[in-house]
Each structure stands twice: as C-alpha cells, then as structure tokens.
Design a protein around this motif. Structure first.
Motif, PDB file in Angstrom:
ATOM      1  N   LEU A 257       0.825  -1.206   0.000  1.00  0.00           N
ATOM      2  CA  LEU A 257       0.000   0.000   0.000  1.00  0.00           C
ATOM      3  C   LEU A 257       0.858   1.255   0.000  1.00  0.00           C
ATOM      4  O   LEU A 257       0.591   2.201  -0.755  1.00  0.00           O
ATOM      5  CB  LEU A 257      -0.931  -0.009   1.214  1.00  0.00           C
ATOM      6  CG  LEU A 257      -1.821   1.226   1.394  1.00  0.00           C
ATOM      7  CD1 LEU A 257      -2.751   1.397   0.201  1.00  0.00           C
ATOM      8  CD2 LEU A 257      -2.614   1.110   2.689  1.00  0.00           C
ATOM      9  N   PHE A 258       1.911   1.279   0.828  1.00  0.00           N
ATOM     10  CA  PHE A 258       2.760   2.468   0.888  1.00  0.00           C
ATOM     11  C   PHE A 258       3.409   2.739  -0.466  1.00  0.00           C
ATOM     12  O   PHE A 258       3.470   3.894  -0.912  1.00  0.00           O
ATOM     13  CB  PHE A 258       3.834   2.299   1.960  1.00  0.00           C
ATOM     14  CG  PHE A 258       4.741   3.490   2.087  1.00  0.00           C
ATOM     15  CD1 PHE A 258       4.359   4.593   2.820  1.00  0.00           C
ATOM     16  CD2 PHE A 258       5.974   3.514   1.452  1.00  0.00           C
ATOM     17  CE1 PHE A 258       5.186   5.711   2.930  1.00  0.00           C
ATOM     18  CE2 PHE A 258       6.809   4.617   1.545  1.00  0.00           C
ATOM     19  CZ  PHE A 258       6.416   5.715   2.294  1.00  0.00           C
ATOM     20  N   SER A 259       3.901   1.690  -1.137  1.00  0.00           N
ATOM     21  CA  SER A 259       4.532   1.869  -2.443  1.00  0.00           C
ATOM     22  C   SER A 259       3.528   2.406  -3.465  1.00  0.00           C
ATOM     23  O   SER A 259       3.851   3.269  -4.285  1.00  0.00           O
ATOM     24  CB  SER A 259       5.109   0.540  -2.929  1.00  0.00           C
ATOM     25  OG  SER A 259       6.094   0.069  -2.045  1.00  0.00           O
ATOM     26  N   TYR A 260       2.301   1.879  -3.401  1.00  0.00           N
ATOM     27  CA  TYR A 260       1.264   2.335  -4.334  1.00  0.00           C
ATOM     28  C   TYR A 260       0.945   3.810  -4.101  1.00  0.00           C
ATOM     29  O   TYR A 260       0.868   4.608  -5.054  1.00  0.00           O
ATOM     30  CB  TYR A 260       0.015   1.485  -4.146  1.00  0.00           C
ATOM     31  CG  TYR A 260      -1.153   1.914  -5.003  1.00  0.00           C
ATOM     32  CD1 TYR A 260      -1.190   1.611  -6.366  1.00  0.00           C
ATOM     33  CD2 TYR A 260      -2.215   2.630  -4.453  1.00  0.00           C
ATOM     34  CE1 TYR A 260      -2.254   2.009  -7.163  1.00  0.00           C
ATOM     35  CE2 TYR A 260      -3.283   3.031  -5.229  1.00  0.00           C
ATOM     36  CZ  TYR A 260      -3.299   2.722  -6.577  1.00  0.00           C
ATOM     37  OH  TYR A 260      -4.363   3.124  -7.351  1.00  0.00           O
ATOM     38  N   HIS A 265       1.502   9.571  -5.641  1.00  0.00           N
ATOM     39  CA  HIS A 265       1.917  10.923  -5.275  1.00  0.00           C
ATOM     40  C   HIS A 265       2.937  11.465  -6.263  1.00  0.00           C
ATOM     41  O   HIS A 265       2.850  12.633  -6.683  1.00  0.00           O
ATOM     42  CB  HIS A 265       2.500  10.894  -3.857  1.00  0.00           C
ATOM     43  CG  HIS A 265       3.048  12.210  -3.407  1.00  0.00           C
ATOM     44  ND1 HIS A 265       2.253  13.292  -3.082  1.00  0.00           N
ATOM     45  CD2 HIS A 265       4.338  12.636  -3.241  1.00  0.00           C
ATOM     46  CE1 HIS A 265       3.010  14.319  -2.737  1.00  0.00           C
ATOM     47  NE2 HIS A 265       4.279  13.941  -2.817  1.00  0.00           N
ATOM     48  N   ARG A 266       3.900  10.634  -6.635  1.00  0.00           N
ATOM     49  CA  ARG A 266       4.926  11.094  -7.579  1.00  0.00           C
ATOM     50  C   ARG A 266       4.339  11.348  -8.964  1.00  0.00           C
ATOM     51  O   ARG A 266       4.843  12.184  -9.712  1.00  0.00           O
ATOM     52  CB  ARG A 266       6.063  10.067  -7.655  1.00  0.00           C
ATOM     53  CG  ARG A 266       6.955  10.111  -6.411  1.00  0.00           C
ATOM     54  CD  ARG A 266       8.214   9.279  -6.518  1.00  0.00           C
ATOM     55  NE  ARG A 266       7.963   7.864  -6.216  1.00  0.00           N
ATOM     56  CZ  ARG A 266       7.996   6.903  -7.115  1.00  0.00           C
ATOM     57  NH1 ARG A 266       8.257   7.181  -8.380  1.00  0.00           N
ATOM     58  NH2 ARG A 266       7.760   5.657  -6.774  1.00  0.00           N
ATOM     59  N   ASP A 267       3.293  10.604  -9.301  1.00  0.00           N
ATOM     60  CA  ASP A 267       2.623  10.813 -10.591  1.00  0.00           C
ATOM     61  C   ASP A 267       1.600  11.935 -10.543  1.00  0.00           C
ATOM     62  O   ASP A 267       0.949  12.236 -11.560  1.00  0.00           O
ATOM     63  CB  ASP A 267       1.913   9.522 -11.033  1.00  0.00           C
ATOM     64  CG  ASP A 267       2.895   8.402 -11.336  1.00  0.00           C
ATOM     65  OD1 ASP A 267       4.092   8.699 -11.521  1.00  0.00           O
ATOM     66  OD2 ASP A 267       2.472   7.227 -11.359  1.00  0.00           O
ATOM     67  N   ALA A 268       1.441  12.552  -9.356  1.00  0.00           N
ATOM     68  CA  ALA A 268       0.434  13.600  -9.156  1.00  0.00           C
ATOM     69  C   ALA A 268      -0.948  13.107  -9.571  1.00  0.00           C
ATOM     70  O   ALA A 268      -1.734  13.830 -10.198  1.00  0.00           O
ATOM     71  CB  ALA A 268       0.817  14.871  -9.942  1.00  0.00           C
ATOM     72  N   SER A 269      -1.248  11.864  -9.238  1.00  0.00           N
ATOM     73  CA  SER A 269      -2.519  11.240  -9.616  1.00  0.00           C
ATOM     74  C   SER A 269      -3.442  11.212  -8.398  1.00  0.00           C
ATOM     75  O   SER A 269      -3.067  10.725  -7.331  1.00  0.00           O
ATOM     76  CB  SER A 269      -2.266   9.816 -10.113  1.00  0.00           C
ATOM     77  OG  SER A 269      -3.478   9.172 -10.425  1.00  0.00           O
ATOM     78  N   ALA A 270      -4.625  11.753  -8.545  1.00  0.00           N
ATOM     79  CA  ALA A 270      -5.572  11.845  -7.431  1.00  0.00           C
ATOM     80  C   ALA A 270      -6.157  10.476  -7.099  1.00  0.00           C
ATOM     81  O   ALA A 270      -6.231   9.578  -7.950  1.00  0.00           O
ATOM     82  CB  ALA A 270      -6.693  12.820  -7.790  1.00  0.00           C
ATOM     83  N   LEU A 271      -6.553  10.333  -5.854  1.00  0.00           N
ATOM     84  CA  LEU A 271      -7.201   9.110  -5.385  1.00  0.00           C
ATOM     85  C   LEU A 271      -8.671   9.394  -5.129  1.00  0.00           C
ATOM     86  O   LEU A 271      -9.025  10.430  -4.559  1.00  0.00           O
ATOM     87  CB  LEU A 271      -6.546   8.614  -4.098  1.00  0.00           C
ATOM     88  CG  LEU A 271      -5.087   8.185  -4.191  1.00  0.00           C
ATOM     89  CD1 LEU A 271      -4.510   7.979  -2.797  1.00  0.00           C
ATOM     90  CD2 LEU A 271      -4.955   6.912  -5.011  1.00  0.00           C
ATOM     91  N   ALA A 272      -9.515   8.454  -5.528  1.00  0.00           N
ATOM     92  CA  ALA A 272     -10.945   8.625  -5.302  1.00  0.00           C
ATOM     93  C   ALA A 272     -11.255   8.523  -3.813  1.00  0.00           C
ATOM     94  O   ALA A 272     -10.722   7.655  -3.114  1.00  0.00           O
ATOM     95  CB  ALA A 272     -11.728   7.576  -6.082  1.00  0.00           C
ATOM     96  N   GLU A 273     -12.110   9.408  -3.320  1.00  0.00           N
ATOM     97  CA  GLU A 273     -12.461   9.401  -1.897  1.00  0.00           C
ATOM     98  C   GLU A 273     -13.071   8.075  -1.478  1.00  0.00           C
ATOM     99  O   GLU A 273     -12.795   7.569  -0.384  1.00  0.00           O
ATOM    100  CB  GLU A 273     -13.436  10.544  -1.609  1.00  0.00           C
ATOM    101  CG  GLU A 273     -13.777  10.680  -0.132  1.00  0.00           C
ATOM    102  CD  GLU A 273     -14.685  11.853   0.136  1.00  0.00           C
ATOM    103  OE1 GLU A 273     -15.375  11.836   1.179  1.00  0.00           O
ATOM    104  OE2 GLU A 273     -14.712  12.792  -0.688  1.00  0.00           O
TER     105      GLU A 273
END
Length: 294
Positions: A257-260, A265-273
């Motif tokens: 999970l931490f790696s994902y 974060h590095r890809d500046a990709s948002a996560l769905a709530e």
C-alpha cells in the motif's frame, strides 16, 4: 618521616584489604540474590499448574467488585517483590529474606518504567482503564518472563534459544529462497514448498533483534498462526533455529500500500475518496481484529 610513612603504609594495607573483602562479599551476595530470584521466577514455568496457583494468589489482592483489575490498583506496585512473594507463597518455596534481595536504585527505576510499558501494552494507560481476570493472568505471565530473564545467567538465556534436534528445519520444507524486502525487525524472502510447489513468503527475524524471551517469542508466533482475517495474510507454519525464527505466510499478489500511494503521489494522480474510505475501513477492521486477540 620515613618511619611515619612506613607506619601509614602498614595501616593503609589492612584497610584496603578490608575494603576489597567488602566489595567481594557484596558481589557474592548480589550473585546469590540473583540466583535465588531466578529460581523463584523460573519456578513459575516449571509446571503448568504453578502459573494458575500464582494468579489465584494475586487476583484477590487486585480485583475490584466489578470483577475487573483497574490501572490505579496495580500501576504503583513493586512488580519484582510482589511477584517474587506471590510465587514463593504459591509454591511454598523457601527464599531467605526476600525483601533483602532487591537492590533498589537504578534497577528499581528501570523496572518501574518497564512495568508501565507492560501495562500500556495491555491497554492500561491511566485512571479508568481496566482488564479482566484472564488478561490479568496474561500480564502476570509476561511479567514473570521478563523478571526471570533479568536474573538469568548468560548460559540459561542461551539454553532458552536452543531448538530440539528432532524439530523440522526450514530447508527441509522450503527451497528457492529469494530476498524481496526488509522491515524494521525482519527480512522477507520468496520461497517454494518442497511438498506442494506453492510459492510462499518467508519472514525471517533474528532472535537477538527481539526484546523478548525465547518462550515469549514462541507464544507470539503461535498467536500469529491463529490469525484468520480476510485483510491479513495467513501464517501457514513456522520454524526456528538457534539464531532466528521463520514465519511462512501466504502469497499476496499486488504491491504494498505504501509503495502504491508513493507512486500515485509522484505521478500527481488523485485518489478517489470512495477508494480511500474503503482502504482505511479494511485497515481499521484488521487492527480491531488484532486488538481483540490480545
């Protein structure tokens, strides 16, 4: 002046000898006290019924009317003298002048800190916290293990780590080990079962990395093997040698999970709530399950 110096030297020599004898005597007394205390604490584990007898002796001293043991009733007790007296009484052991076996000072301060940490591990942080009789028994057993090891000789501690020669060894069952990651107290390897060919994960922990006795470590491993939860990988079996303990876990496909999260974060990709809520819910569910096993 020369005569006075000779007299002074002759007077100083017996004084030095008396001082050395006093130091040696104190050292002998300390060693004898440690042996006596080790014998007392080790007696707790000599027979299965001894632990029950000791807990039955202690329970009436601390249990309240609500059948609970409260933090304020045990937080300030002296664990060493209280438990030594309890096991001596429960086993009818003879230990000369128990009260004189405890040195106080820095040792007592260290024990007070350790006792506080042990209470916290069992959820006893302060006023209002309490545990039941069964968990009180577990707390007392943990305390006896620590005190036994504190007074054990290096040879006794070494013997606790010895594994019976007939025990099954890790490499009798598994092969093809490949290092994959390192944690705070373990290394993880991919491996393969010699019996079924299944891929597993081997978690290796060196015993000298653990701040726990060998038998405490073994009981913790058994607890891990009892874990059964959809969000936790199952421990299918375990092995041990003199230096390390090995827990064999089911394979979990995917990434940590931490790696994902780090990659997103590095890809500046948002996560769905909704996805975050689902993951946090699974983590909390698994943590709640583990706390209930304590």
């Amino acid at each position: 002046p020369a005569a006075r110096d000779m007299v002074s030297a002759s007077l100083a020599q017996p004084a030095q000898e008396r001082s050395l004898r006093a130091v040696r005597n104190r050292a002998k007394e300390a060693a004898a006290a440690s042996v006596s205390l080790y014998d007392l604490y080790a007696a707790m584990f000599a027979k299965p019924e001894t632990a029950d007898a000791v807990c039955r002796h202690l329970l009436p001293q601390f249990i309240s009317r609500d059948a609970r043991i409260h933090w304020q009733d045990i937080a300030h007790m002296d664990p060493e003298s209280t438990l030594a007296l309890a096991v001596a009484t429960a086993t009818s052991s003879t230990c000369p002048k128990i009260d004189t076996l405890f040195d106080g000072g820095n040792g007592a301060i260290a024990l007070t800190r350790w006792w506080t940490d042990l209470l916290v591990r069992h959820g006893l942080y302060g006023n209002g916290d309490s545990i039941g009789a069964d968990e009180f028994g577990e707390l007392i057993v943990s305390a006896f293990r620590m005190l036994r090891d504190r007074h054990a000789s290096p040879e006794s501690l070494r013997q606790m780590r010895v594994v019976p020669p007939q025990a099954v060894r890790l490499k009798d069952r598994y092969c093809e080990f490949r290092f994959v990651s390192r944690g705070a107290s373990f290394k993880a390897y991919l491996c393969q079962s010699r019996l079924t060919g299944e891929r597993r994960v081997c978690h290796k922990t060196r015993k000298d990395w653990l701040r726990a006795s060998a038998d405490c470590m073994r009981s913790e491993v058994e607890l891990f093997r009892e874990i059964s939860h959809p969000h936790l990988t199952a421990i299918v079996e375990s092995f041990e040698d003199f230096n390390s303990v090995y827990m064999i876990a089911e394979m979990a496909e995917g990434v940590e999970l931490f790696s994902y999260l780090d990659q997103r974060h590095r890809d500046a990709s948002a996560l769905a709530e909704a996805w975050v809520a689902q993951v946090i819910g699974q983590v909390l569910d698994a943590m709640s399950y583990c706390h209930e096993l304590r």
